[in-house]
Design a protein around this motif. Structure first.
Motif, PDB file in Angstrom:
ATOM      1  N   SER A  11       0.848  -1.194   0.000  1.00  0.00           N
ATOM      2  CA  SER A  11       0.000   0.000   0.000  1.00  0.00           C
ATOM      3  C   SER A  11       0.878   1.237   0.000  1.00  0.00           C
ATOM      4  CB  SER A  11      -0.905   0.008   1.237  1.00  0.00           C
ATOM      5  OG  SER A  11      -1.791  -1.086   1.219  1.00  0.00           O
ATOM      6  N   GLN A  13       0.904   5.743  -1.082  1.00  0.00           N
ATOM      7  CA  GLN A  13       0.125   6.918  -1.443  1.00  0.00           C
ATOM      8  C   GLN A  13       0.387   7.280  -2.896  1.00  0.00           C
ATOM      9  OE1 GLN A  13       1.101   9.939   1.487  1.00  0.00           O
ATOM     10  NE2 GLN A  13      -0.692   9.336   2.700  1.00  0.00           N
ATOM     11  N   ALA A  14      -0.533   8.011  -3.456  1.00  0.00           N
ATOM     12  CA  ALA A  14      -0.373   8.470  -4.839  1.00  0.00           C
ATOM     13  C   ALA A  14       0.962   9.204  -4.985  1.00  0.00           C
ATOM     14  CB  ALA A  14      -1.525   9.395  -5.212  1.00  0.00           C
ATOM     15  N   PRO A  87      -4.157   6.233  -7.944  1.00  0.00           N
ATOM     16  CA  PRO A  87      -5.198   5.372  -7.359  1.00  0.00           C
ATOM     17  C   PRO A  87      -5.771   4.371  -8.361  1.00  0.00           C
ATOM     18  CG  PRO A  87      -5.470   7.609  -6.590  1.00  0.00           C
ATOM     19  CD  PRO A  87      -4.382   7.656  -7.625  1.00  0.00           C
ATOM     20  N   THR A  90      -4.530   0.719  -8.585  1.00  0.00           N
ATOM     21  CA  THR A  90      -4.896  -0.267  -7.573  1.00  0.00           C
ATOM     22  C   THR A  90      -5.494  -1.507  -8.222  1.00  0.00           C
ATOM     23  OG1 THR A  90      -5.286   1.410  -5.872  1.00  0.00           O
ATOM     24  CG2 THR A  90      -6.419  -0.709  -5.606  1.00  0.00           C
ATOM     25  N   THR A 121      -2.128  -1.376  -3.727  1.00  0.00           N
ATOM     26  CA  THR A 121      -3.170  -0.437  -3.347  1.00  0.00           C
ATOM     27  C   THR A 121      -2.577   0.964  -3.270  1.00  0.00           C
ATOM     28  OG1 THR A 121      -4.316  -2.141  -2.066  1.00  0.00           O
ATOM     29  CG2 THR A 121      -4.910   0.154  -1.646  1.00  0.00           C
ATOM     30  N   VAL A 122      -3.153   1.889  -4.026  1.00  0.00           N
ATOM     31  CA  VAL A 122      -2.664   3.263  -4.064  1.00  0.00           C
ATOM     32  C   VAL A 122      -3.766   4.175  -3.541  1.00  0.00           C
ATOM     33  CG1 VAL A 122      -1.651   5.072  -5.472  1.00  0.00           C
ATOM     34  CG2 VAL A 122      -1.289   2.664  -6.084  1.00  0.00           C
ATOM     35  N   SER A 123      -3.469   4.902  -2.494  1.00  0.00           N
ATOM     36  CA  SER A 123      -4.453   5.795  -1.899  1.00  0.00           C
ATOM     37  C   SER A 123      -4.187   7.237  -2.324  1.00  0.00           C
ATOM     38  CB  SER A 123      -4.422   5.684  -0.383  1.00  0.00           C
ATOM     39  OG  SER A 123      -3.128   5.980   0.105  1.00  0.00           O
ATOM     40  N   SER A 124      -5.261   8.002  -2.392  1.00  0.00           N
ATOM     41  CA  SER A 124      -5.130   9.397  -2.837  1.00  0.00           C
ATOM     42  C   SER A 124      -4.834  10.332  -1.678  1.00  0.00           C
ATOM     43  CB  SER A 124      -6.412   9.837  -3.541  1.00  0.00           C
ATOM     44  OG  SER A 124      -7.521   9.679  -2.679  1.00  0.00           O
TER      45      SER A 124
END
Length: 124
Positions: A11, A13-14, A87, A90, A121-124
């Motif tokens: 995981s 971050q963007a 994101p 993902t 998993t890429v979170s914004s």
């Protein structure tokens, strides 16, 4: 028996980076096209990047300039370096091998051998 084992997902971050690895066994690594595919929830599995033994490569338009596929023939290992992740990247990422593809094709129908997948998993 052909076996493909992926690792390196996680995981982030963007804007972050990850490197996926796939260790292959049970066949002559250099005689196959090797590729990375991904599948997001509710979507079809799509080709991301493919490489041949001669170093010929093919990338999906959505990852060009951000992802780099490479292989270490001495280690029977395939890599996918991913930078500037978004994101929409993902997905569950799969390693695959083909002895039948006539070129570095992104079409999954050419690929007979698949790993179990590693989650990105890429979170914004």
């Amino acid at each position: 028996q052909v076996q493909l084992v992926e690792s390196g997902g996680g995981s982030v971050q963007a804007g972050g980076s990850l490197r996926l690895s796939c260790v292959a066994s049970g066949y002559t690594f250099t005689r196959y096209y090797m590729g990375w595919f991904r599948q997001a929830p509710g979507k079809e599995r799509e080709g991301v990047a493919v490489i041949g033994s001669a170093g010929d490569r093919n990338y999906a338009d959505s990852v060009k300039g951000r992802f780099t596929i490479s292989q270490d023939n001495a280690k029977n290992t395939l890599y996918l370096q991913m930078v500037n992740l978004k994101p929409e990247d993902t997905a569950l990422y799969y390693c695959a091998a083909s002895a039948r593809a006539p070129s570095p094709s992104l079409a999954r129908g050419w690929y007979d051998y698949w790993g179990q997948g590693t989650q990105v998993t890429v979170s914004s």
